[in-house]
Design a protein around this motif. Structure first.
Motif, PDB file in Angstrom:
ATOM      1  N   ARG A  53     -89.489 -91.367  32.487  1.00 46.05           N
ATOM      2  CA  ARG A  53     -89.465 -92.380  33.548  1.00 46.05           C
ATOM      3  C   ARG A  53     -88.235 -92.373  34.120  1.00 46.05           C
ATOM      4  NH1 ARG A  53     -90.882 -98.339  31.420  1.00 46.05           N
ATOM      5  NH2 ARG A  53     -88.752 -98.176  31.036  1.00 46.05           N
ATOM      6  N   GLU A  54     -88.277 -92.301  35.577  1.00 48.37           N
ATOM      7  CA  GLU A  54     -87.070 -92.122  36.213  1.00 48.37           C
ATOM      8  C   GLU A  54     -86.481 -93.772  36.020  1.00 48.37           C
ATOM      9  OE1 GLU A  54     -86.227 -90.155  39.764  1.00 48.37           O
ATOM     10  OE2 GLU A  54     -88.276 -89.941  40.007  1.00 48.37           O
ATOM     11  N   GLY A  55     -84.969 -93.780  36.247  1.00 48.19           N
ATOM     12  CA  GLY A  55     -84.319 -94.973  36.258  1.00 48.19           C
ATOM     13  C   GLY A  55     -84.424 -95.512  34.844  1.00 48.19           C
ATOM     14  N   THR A  56     -84.708 -95.099  33.700  1.00 43.33           N
ATOM     15  CA  THR A  56     -84.726 -95.650  32.231  1.00 43.33           C
ATOM     16  C   THR A  56     -83.416 -95.229  31.673  1.00 43.33           C
ATOM     17  OG1 THR A  56     -87.186 -95.489  32.512  1.00 43.33           O
ATOM     18  CG2 THR A  56     -86.286 -95.901  30.464  1.00 43.33           C
ATOM     19  N   SER A  57     -82.855 -96.231  31.080  1.00 36.09           N
ATOM     20  CA  SER A  57     -81.718 -96.049  30.142  1.00 36.09           C
ATOM     21  C   SER A  57     -82.130 -95.566  28.863  1.00 36.09           C
ATOM     22  CB  SER A  57     -80.989 -97.366  29.891  1.00 36.09           C
ATOM     23  OG  SER A  57     -81.681 -98.315  29.164  1.00 36.09           O
ATOM     24  N   PHE A  58     -81.119 -94.802  28.137  1.00 37.29           N
ATOM     25  CA  PHE A  58     -81.579 -94.245  26.817  1.00 37.29           C
ATOM     26  C   PHE A  58     -81.850 -95.434  25.912  1.00 37.29           C
ATOM     27  CE2 PHE A  58     -79.771 -93.123  22.409  1.00 37.29           C
ATOM     28  CZ  PHE A  58     -80.735 -92.289  22.213  1.00 37.29           C
ATOM     29  N   PRO A  59     -81.216 -96.724  25.718  1.00 40.64           N
ATOM     30  CA  PRO A  59     -81.578 -97.567  24.953  1.00 40.64           C
ATOM     31  C   PRO A  59     -83.146 -98.130  25.190  1.00 40.64           C
ATOM     32  CG  PRO A  59     -79.463 -98.046  25.532  1.00 40.64           C
ATOM     33  CD  PRO A  59     -79.922 -96.961  26.382  1.00 40.64           C
ATOM     34  N   GLU A  60     -83.415 -98.321  26.461  1.00 41.55           N
ATOM     35  CA  GLU A  60     -84.743 -98.783  26.973  1.00 41.55           C
ATOM     36  C   GLU A  60     -85.645 -97.747  26.652  1.00 41.55           C
ATOM     37  OE1 GLU A  60     -86.750-100.537  30.952  1.00 41.55           O
ATOM     38  OE2 GLU A  60     -85.094 -99.291  31.347  1.00 41.55           O
ATOM     39  N   TYR A  62     -85.641 -95.578  24.309  1.00 39.98           N
ATOM     40  CA  TYR A  62     -85.624 -95.678  22.527  1.00 39.98           C
ATOM     41  C   TYR A  62     -86.706 -96.828  22.263  1.00 39.98           C
ATOM     42  CZ  TYR A  62     -85.046 -95.502  17.836  1.00 39.98           C
ATOM     43  OH  TYR A  62     -85.083 -95.366  16.423  1.00 39.98           O
ATOM     44  N   ALA A  63     -86.255 -97.878  22.901  1.00 35.08           N
ATOM     45  CA  ALA A  63     -87.166 -99.221  22.488  1.00 35.08           C
ATOM     46  C   ALA A  63     -88.711 -99.140  22.663  1.00 35.08           C
ATOM     47  CB  ALA A  63     -86.656-100.271  23.285  1.00 35.08           C
ATOM     48  N   ASP A  64     -89.080 -98.422  23.920  1.00 39.51           N
ATOM     49  CA  ASP A  64     -90.385 -97.759  24.462  1.00 39.51           C
ATOM     50  C   ASP A  64     -90.991 -96.932  23.403  1.00 39.51           C
ATOM     51  OD1 ASP A  64     -90.071 -99.846  26.608  1.00 39.51           O
ATOM     52  OD2 ASP A  64     -89.576 -98.233  28.050  1.00 39.51           O
ATOM     53  N   VAL A  65     -90.225 -95.904  23.245  1.00 38.66           N
ATOM     54  CA  VAL A  65     -90.840 -94.795  22.195  1.00 38.66           C
ATOM     55  C   VAL A  65     -91.001 -95.528  20.938  1.00 38.66           C
ATOM     56  CG1 VAL A  65     -90.079 -92.802  21.123  1.00 38.66           C
ATOM     57  CG2 VAL A  65     -89.831 -92.935  23.716  1.00 38.66           C
ATOM     58  N   ARG A  66     -90.111 -96.201  20.439  1.00 36.52           N
ATOM     59  CA  ARG A  66     -90.184 -96.739  19.011  1.00 36.52           C
ATOM     60  C   ARG A  66     -91.291 -97.826  19.133  1.00 36.52           C
ATOM     61  NH1 ARG A  66     -87.106 -96.525  14.570  1.00 36.52           N
ATOM     62  NH2 ARG A  66     -87.213 -98.278  13.052  1.00 36.52           N
ATOM     63  N   GLU A  67     -91.607 -98.557  19.855  1.00 33.78           N
ATOM     64  CA  GLU A  67     -92.553 -99.400  19.881  1.00 33.78           C
ATOM     65  C   GLU A  67     -94.025 -98.845  20.050  1.00 33.78           C
ATOM     66  OE1 GLU A  67     -94.389-103.454  22.371  1.00 33.78           O
ATOM     67  OE2 GLU A  67     -92.975-102.220  23.373  1.00 33.78           O
ATOM     68  N   LEU A 166     -87.461 -89.693  17.167  1.00 33.51           N
ATOM     69  CA  LEU A 166     -87.660 -90.500  18.242  1.00 33.51           C
ATOM     70  C   LEU A 166     -86.021 -90.820  19.096  1.00 33.51           C
ATOM     71  CD1 LEU A 166     -89.388 -93.648  16.383  1.00 33.51           C
ATOM     72  CD2 LEU A 166     -90.490 -91.838  17.747  1.00 33.51           C
ATOM     73  N   GLU A 167     -85.044 -90.587  18.610  1.00 31.07           N
ATOM     74  CA  GLU A 167     -84.056 -90.582  19.496  1.00 31.07           C
ATOM     75  C   GLU A 167     -84.069 -89.335  20.798  1.00 31.07           C
ATOM     76  OE1 GLU A 167     -80.726 -90.184  16.621  1.00 31.07           O
ATOM     77  OE2 GLU A 167     -80.951 -92.287  15.989  1.00 31.07           O
ATOM     78  N   ILE A 168     -84.352 -88.115  20.113  1.00 27.94           N
ATOM     79  CA  ILE A 168     -84.615 -87.157  21.001  1.00 27.94           C
ATOM     80  C   ILE A 168     -85.678 -87.313  22.310  1.00 27.94           C
ATOM     81  CG2 ILE A 168     -84.873 -84.634  21.322  1.00 27.94           C
ATOM     82  CD1 ILE A 168     -82.159 -85.496  19.820  1.00 27.94           C
ATOM     83  N   GLN A 169     -86.715 -88.096  21.746  1.00 34.21           N
ATOM     84  CA  GLN A 169     -87.863 -88.165  22.601  1.00 34.21           C
ATOM     85  C   GLN A 169     -87.196 -89.201  23.642  1.00 34.21           C
ATOM     86  OE1 GLN A 169     -91.435 -89.470  20.517  1.00 34.21           O
ATOM     87  NE2 GLN A 169     -91.133 -87.706  18.906  1.00 34.21           N
ATOM     88  N   ALA A 170     -86.772 -90.104  23.204  1.00 33.06           N
ATOM     89  CA  ALA A 170     -85.770 -91.178  24.213  1.00 33.06           C
ATOM     90  C   ALA A 170     -84.979 -90.345  25.202  1.00 33.06           C
ATOM     91  CB  ALA A 170     -85.226 -92.380  23.482  1.00 33.06           C
ATOM     92  N   LEU A 171     -84.156 -89.479  24.510  1.00 34.16           N
ATOM     93  CA  LEU A 171     -83.413 -88.840  25.414  1.00 34.16           C
ATOM     94  C   LEU A 171     -84.022 -88.047  26.407  1.00 34.16           C
ATOM     95  CD1 LEU A 171     -80.241 -87.980  25.570  1.00 34.16           C
ATOM     96  CD2 LEU A 171     -80.878 -85.924  24.195  1.00 34.16           C
ATOM     97  N   VAL A 172     -84.989 -87.604  26.056  1.00 31.96           N
ATOM     98  CA  VAL A 172     -85.894 -86.624  27.160  1.00 31.96           C
ATOM     99  C   VAL A 172     -86.618 -87.795  28.126  1.00 31.96           C
ATOM    100  CG1 VAL A 172     -87.998 -85.434  27.489  1.00 31.96           C
ATOM    101  CG2 VAL A 172     -86.232 -84.729  25.734  1.00 31.96           C
ATOM    102  N   ALA A 173     -87.119 -88.812  27.625  1.00 35.47           N
ATOM    103  CA  ALA A 173     -87.913 -89.779  28.529  1.00 35.47           C
ATOM    104  C   ALA A 173     -86.955 -90.485  29.395  1.00 35.47           C
ATOM    105  CB  ALA A 173     -88.354 -90.761  27.474  1.00 35.47           C
ATOM    106  N   SER A 174     -85.680 -90.489  29.313  1.00 37.07           N
ATOM    107  CA  SER A 174     -84.390 -91.260  29.907  1.00 37.07           C
ATOM    108  C   SER A 174     -83.491 -90.201  30.903  1.00 37.07           C
ATOM    109  CB  SER A 174     -83.726 -92.158  29.196  1.00 37.07           C
ATOM    110  OG  SER A 174     -82.912 -91.412  28.192  1.00 37.07           O
ATOM    111  N   GLY A 175     -83.818 -88.831  30.484  1.00 35.33           N
ATOM    112  CA  GLY A 175     -82.892 -87.808  31.112  1.00 35.33           C
ATOM    113  C   GLY A 175     -83.443 -87.412  32.378  1.00 35.33           C
TER     114      GLY A 175
END
Length: 185
Positions: A53-60, A62-67, A166-175
């Motif tokens: 998702r464009e414009g998404t920070s890594f912490p955001e 990660y919270a989405d992926v984890r939820e 999940l950390e790597i998934q969040a990295l990809v999702a926010s990259g």
């Protein structure tokens, strides 16, 4: 009268949840996502995918992926137990033999069919949750997918392995935005 507080739970010896500290995303290794899909890869995009998702920070992210992982992992499908075969076996061989046969048969059926059904249900729930949050889905080859994802069918992943993935998934999702074709949810 009010309910128990954190202090009373701690006094009673209840387990305490430790806060999870996210790593600096710069310290994580971004997985390879670029590949030339084969027809077999494309046929498996319902199993092997990632989100962005464009414009998404890594912490955001990660919270989405984890939820969404927690929601998707909370579902269970277990097969077996209720069949006419059990009633027939009980009448012919007795309760103990029917119970043992039913238990063994249910375990085998669950190991064969239940595992696949749980994996499919988890993928669908994950896709729905991340789609609801505005993420786009992109296909990936099975080999690349396995480097930063996991499947659960017969049991839950250990939390350390799960958190790393999940950390790597969040990295990809926010990259950076992928150059691959967006898939529907």
């Amino acid at each position: 009268m009010s309910g128990p507080t954190l202090a009373t739970a701690q006094e009673a010896g209840a387990p305490q949840l430790l806060p999870y500290e996210l790593p600096d995303p710069a310290t994580l290794e971004r997985p390879k996502l670029d590949f030339t899909p084969t027809p077999q890869d494309e046929a498996d995009f319902d199993k092997f995918f990632y989100f962005h998702r464009e414009g998404t920070s890594f912490p955001e992210a990660y919270a989405d992926v984890r939820e969404c992982d927690a929601l998707a992992s909370g579902s269970s499908i277990y097969l077996g137990g209720n069949s006419g075969a059990l009633a027939g076996a009980t009448a012919q061989y007795g309760v103990l033999a029917a119970g043992i046969g039913s238990a063994v048969g249910s375990l085998l059926a669950d190991a064969i069919f239940g595992s696949a059904a749980r994996r499919q249900q988890r993928r669908i729930n994950l896709r729905n949750c991340m789609g609801f949050k505005g993420y786009q889905r992109y296909g990936l080859s099975g080999d690349l997918w396995k480097k930063f994802n996991f499947e659960e069918g017969l049991g839950r992943k250990k939390e350390g392995e799960r958190d790393d993935a999940l950390e790597i998934q969040a990295l990809v999702a926010s990259g950076p935005k992928p150059t691959a074709k967006e898939l529907g949810l």
